[in-house]
Design a protein around this motif. Structure first.
Motif, PDB file in Angstrom:
ATOM      1  N   UNK A   4       0.853  -1.184   0.000  1.00 20.33           N
ATOM      2  CA  UNK A   4       0.000   0.000   0.000  1.00 20.33           C
ATOM      3  C   UNK A   4       0.892   1.237   0.000  1.00 20.33           C
ATOM      4  N   UNK A   5       0.599   2.184  -0.886  1.00 20.80           N
ATOM      5  CA  UNK A   5       1.360   3.431  -0.981  1.00 20.80           C
ATOM      6  C   UNK A   5       0.423   4.603  -0.704  1.00 20.80           C
ATOM      7  N   UNK A   6       0.876   5.521   0.140  1.00 21.52           N
ATOM      8  CA  UNK A   6       0.080   6.720   0.355  1.00 21.52           C
ATOM      9  C   UNK A   6       0.354   7.715  -0.769  1.00 21.52           C
ATOM     10  N   UNK A   7      -0.709   8.215  -1.353  1.00 24.50           N
ATOM     11  CA  UNK A   7      -0.588   9.240  -2.391  1.00 24.50           C
ATOM     12  C   UNK A   7      -0.343  10.566  -1.675  1.00 24.50           C
ATOM     13  N   UNK A   8       0.734  11.268  -2.037  1.00 23.41           N
ATOM     14  CA  UNK A   8       1.075  12.500  -1.314  1.00 23.41           C
ATOM     15  C   UNK A   8       0.076  13.621  -1.591  1.00 23.41           C
ATOM     16  N   UNK A   9      -0.642  13.988  -0.556  1.00 28.08           N
ATOM     17  CA  UNK A   9      -1.655  15.039  -0.644  1.00 28.08           C
ATOM     18  C   UNK A   9      -1.188  16.201   0.229  1.00 28.08           C
ATOM     19  N   UNK A  10      -1.292  17.403  -0.290  1.00 28.48           N
ATOM     20  CA  UNK A  10      -0.924  18.590   0.463  1.00 28.48           C
ATOM     21  C   UNK A  10      -1.983  18.864   1.514  1.00 28.48           C
ATOM     22  N   UNK A  11      -1.551  19.151   2.714  1.00 29.60           N
ATOM     23  CA  UNK A  11      -2.498  19.458   3.781  1.00 29.60           C
ATOM     24  C   UNK A  11      -2.916  20.916   3.709  1.00 29.60           C
TER      25      UNK A  11
END
Length: 109
Positions: A4-11
Motif C-alpha cells: 500500500x502506498x500513500x498518495x502525497x496530498x498537500x495538507x
C-alpha cells in the motif's frame, strides 16, 4: 499481502493538482472541494499530458474509487481508496485531507 502506498496530498484544505506514478505510469491527479449541499472532495485523473480520463470521483470511504473505471486500465488496474484515522468510514472533510484523511494506492500484484 498487497503493498500500500500513500498518495502525497498537500495538507491545508485547498484544491490541488499534482503528478503521481501509479503502476509505472505517470498521471495528473486533481483534488477539488465541492462546497454544495452534498459537499465533499472529488478526484479527477488525467494522463501526464493532461488528457482527462475520469472526472468527479467522490472520495467516499470503504470503496475502490477506481472500481467503476477498471476498463480504463488506470495504473494497470490497481485500487485507490480513502480512509480517515480513528474512523475509517468517515469521509474526508475540507481541512483534514492529507492530515488525518489519507488517499492510498494499492497496485495489482
Amino acid at each position: 499481502m498487497a503493498t500500500v502506498y500513500e498518495i502525497p496530498v498537500t495538507t491545508g484544505g485547498g484544491n490541488q493538482s499534482f503528478e503521481v506514478e501509479l503502476g509505472g505510469t505517470a498521471y495528473l491527479l486533481a483534488l477539488n472541494w465541492r462546497a454544495a449541499r452534498d459537499a465533499g472532495w472529488v478526484l479527477d485523473i488525467a494522463t501526464s499530458d493532461g488528457a482527462a480520463l475520469v472526472n468527479g470521483i467522490p472520495l467516499l470511504p470503504g470503496i475502490d474509487l477506481l472500481g467503476s473505471y477498471k476498463h480504463l486500465g488506470i495504473g494497470g488496474g490497481g485500487t485507490i481508496y480513502v480512509t480517515t484515522d480513528g474512523d475509517p468510514q468517515a469521509p474526508p472533510m475540507f481541512a483534514n485531507l492529507g492530515q488525518t484523511a489519507h488517499l492510498y494506492w494499492v497496485p495489482v500484484e
